[in-house]
Design an enzyme around this catalytic site. Structure first.
Site, PDB file in Angstrom:
ATOM      1  N   HIS A  61      20.037 -20.574   6.913  1.00 34.57           N
ATOM      2  CA  HIS A  61      21.441 -20.510   7.356  1.00 34.57           C
ATOM      3  C   HIS A  61      22.208 -19.297   6.829  1.00 34.57           C
ATOM      4  O   HIS A  61      23.190 -18.882   7.433  1.00 34.57           O
ATOM      5  CB  HIS A  61      22.188 -21.815   7.028  1.00 34.57           C
ATOM      6  CG  HIS A  61      22.619 -21.956   5.604  1.00 34.57           C
ATOM      7  ND1 HIS A  61      21.804 -22.450   4.617  1.00 34.57           N
ATOM      8  CD2 HIS A  61      23.796 -21.668   4.986  1.00 34.57           C
ATOM      9  CE1 HIS A  61      22.446 -22.463   3.470  1.00 34.57           C
ATOM     10  NE2 HIS A  61      23.660 -21.988   3.649  1.00 34.57           N
ATOM     11  N   GLU A  65      23.970 -13.769   7.606  1.00 34.48           N
ATOM     12  CA  GLU A  65      25.222 -13.435   6.925  1.00 34.48           C
ATOM     13  C   GLU A  65      25.000 -12.602   5.661  1.00 34.48           C
ATOM     14  O   GLU A  65      25.769 -11.691   5.358  1.00 34.48           O
ATOM     15  CB  GLU A  65      25.952 -14.741   6.555  1.00 34.48           C
ATOM     16  CG  GLU A  65      27.386 -14.518   6.103  1.00 34.48           C
ATOM     17  CD  GLU A  65      28.162 -15.832   6.071  1.00 34.48           C
ATOM     18  OE1 GLU A  65      28.156 -16.553   7.087  1.00 34.48           O
ATOM     19  OE2 GLU A  65      28.763 -16.134   5.042  1.00 34.48           O
ATOM     20  N   ASP A  66      23.943 -12.884   4.932  1.00 36.07           N
ATOM     21  CA  ASP A  66      23.791 -12.290   3.593  1.00 36.07           C
ATOM     22  C   ASP A  66      22.596 -11.361   3.410  1.00 36.07           C
ATOM     23  O   ASP A  66      22.408 -10.813   2.314  1.00 36.07           O
ATOM     24  CB  ASP A  66      23.686 -13.408   2.542  1.00 36.07           C
ATOM     25  CG  ASP A  66      24.981 -14.193   2.400  1.00 36.07           C
ATOM     26  OD1 ASP A  66      26.035 -13.653   2.774  1.00 36.07           O
ATOM     27  OD2 ASP A  66      24.936 -15.338   1.932  1.00 36.07           O
TER      28      ASP A  66
HETATM   29 ZN    ZN Z   1      24.961 -21.328   2.106  1.00 36.37          ZN
END
Ligand code: ZN
Length: 191
Positions: A61, A65-66
Site C-alpha cells: 500500500h 507513495e513512498d
Molecule cells: Zn502505511
C-alpha cells in the site's frame, strides 16, 4: 504452492526490496517492513484469509507513495486489481501535506470496500506507532492531533468489518490512555 500463496510471497519480497532503506520515523526506527507486515496481518485476520488481493495490496500500500514504484510495475507484477487498489490508497504528493490530510478525510467514504479496509488497518498500525514509538520531537499535543485526524479518516471507512473497526478502536483507546499519562493527566479525547 497455490497461486495466492505464491503472489503473497512475491508481494512480501517486493515490498521488502522496495522499502529496503526505509525505517519508521519513531524513536525505535523500526524497519518499514514491520508496518507493512502489521497492516497485512490485520487485513488477513479481518478477512479470515479469504481475500488474497486485499492482503497483497496491504503489503504494497505504500510502495507508490513512498518508493520509486509505478502503477505500471505493480500491474505487471501483481495484476490490474492490486495496482488499482494501491493507487486508491495513495496520496497525491503534488499536493501540500495539509491538503492531502484533508482529502483523506473527505474521500474515504467514497472509496471501494477494500480500500477502506486498508485505510483502517493502516491507521491502526500508525496509532500504535504514534502511541508507543512516536517520531522524535512530536509533542503529546501533536500526537493527539494525529489520533483525532486518524479517527476522522476511519469514520468514513466504517460499516464493513466489525473486527477491524474494533482493533482500531482498541488502538485508539489504549493510545489515548497512554498519551493521557504522558501528558500528565491532561488527556481526554481531542476535538
Ligand atoms: Zn502505511
Amino acid at each position: 504452492m497455490n497461486d495466492s500463496l505464491l503472489a503473497l510471497t512475491l508481494a512480501f519480497e517486493f515490498a521488502a526490496q522496495k522499502h529496503i532503506d526505509q525505517r519508521r520515523k519513531g524513536l525505535r526506527a523500526e524497519p518499514y517492513l514491520n508496518h507493512l507486515a502489521e497492516v497485512a496481518g490485520l487485513l488477513a485476520r479481518a478477512s479470515g484469509g479469504r481475500d488474497p488481493v486485499l492482503v497483497i495490496a496491504g503489503l504494497l500500500h505504500d510502495t507508490v507513495e513512498d518508493t520509486a514504484t509505478t502503477a505500471a510495475e505493480l500491474e505487471q507484477e501483481f495484476g490490474a486489481e492490486v495496482a488499482a487498489l494501491v493507487l486508491e490508497v495513495t496520496d497525491d504528493k503534488t499536493l501540500a501535506k495539509s491538503e492531502r490530510k484533508h482529502r483523506q478525510v473527505t474521500t474515504a467514504p467514497h472509496k471501494s470496500a477494500r480500500a477502506r479496509l486498508i485505510k483502517i488497518a493502516d491507521k491502526t498500525s500508525n496509532l500504535r506507532a504514534v502511541a508507543l514509538s512516536p517520531p522524535e520531537g512530536w509533542s503529546v499535543a501533536r500526537r493527539l492531533d494525529y489520533f483525532n485526524w486518524a479517527r476522522q479518516v476511519v469514520a468514513g471507512c466504517r460499516g464493513l468489518n466489525p473486527d477491524l473497526e474494533a482493533w482500531f478502536d482498541q488502538a485508539f483507546r489504549e493510545g489515548m490512555a497512554r498519551l493521557g499519562e504522558e501528558g500528565g493527566g491532561a488527556g481526554g479525547e481531542p476535538g
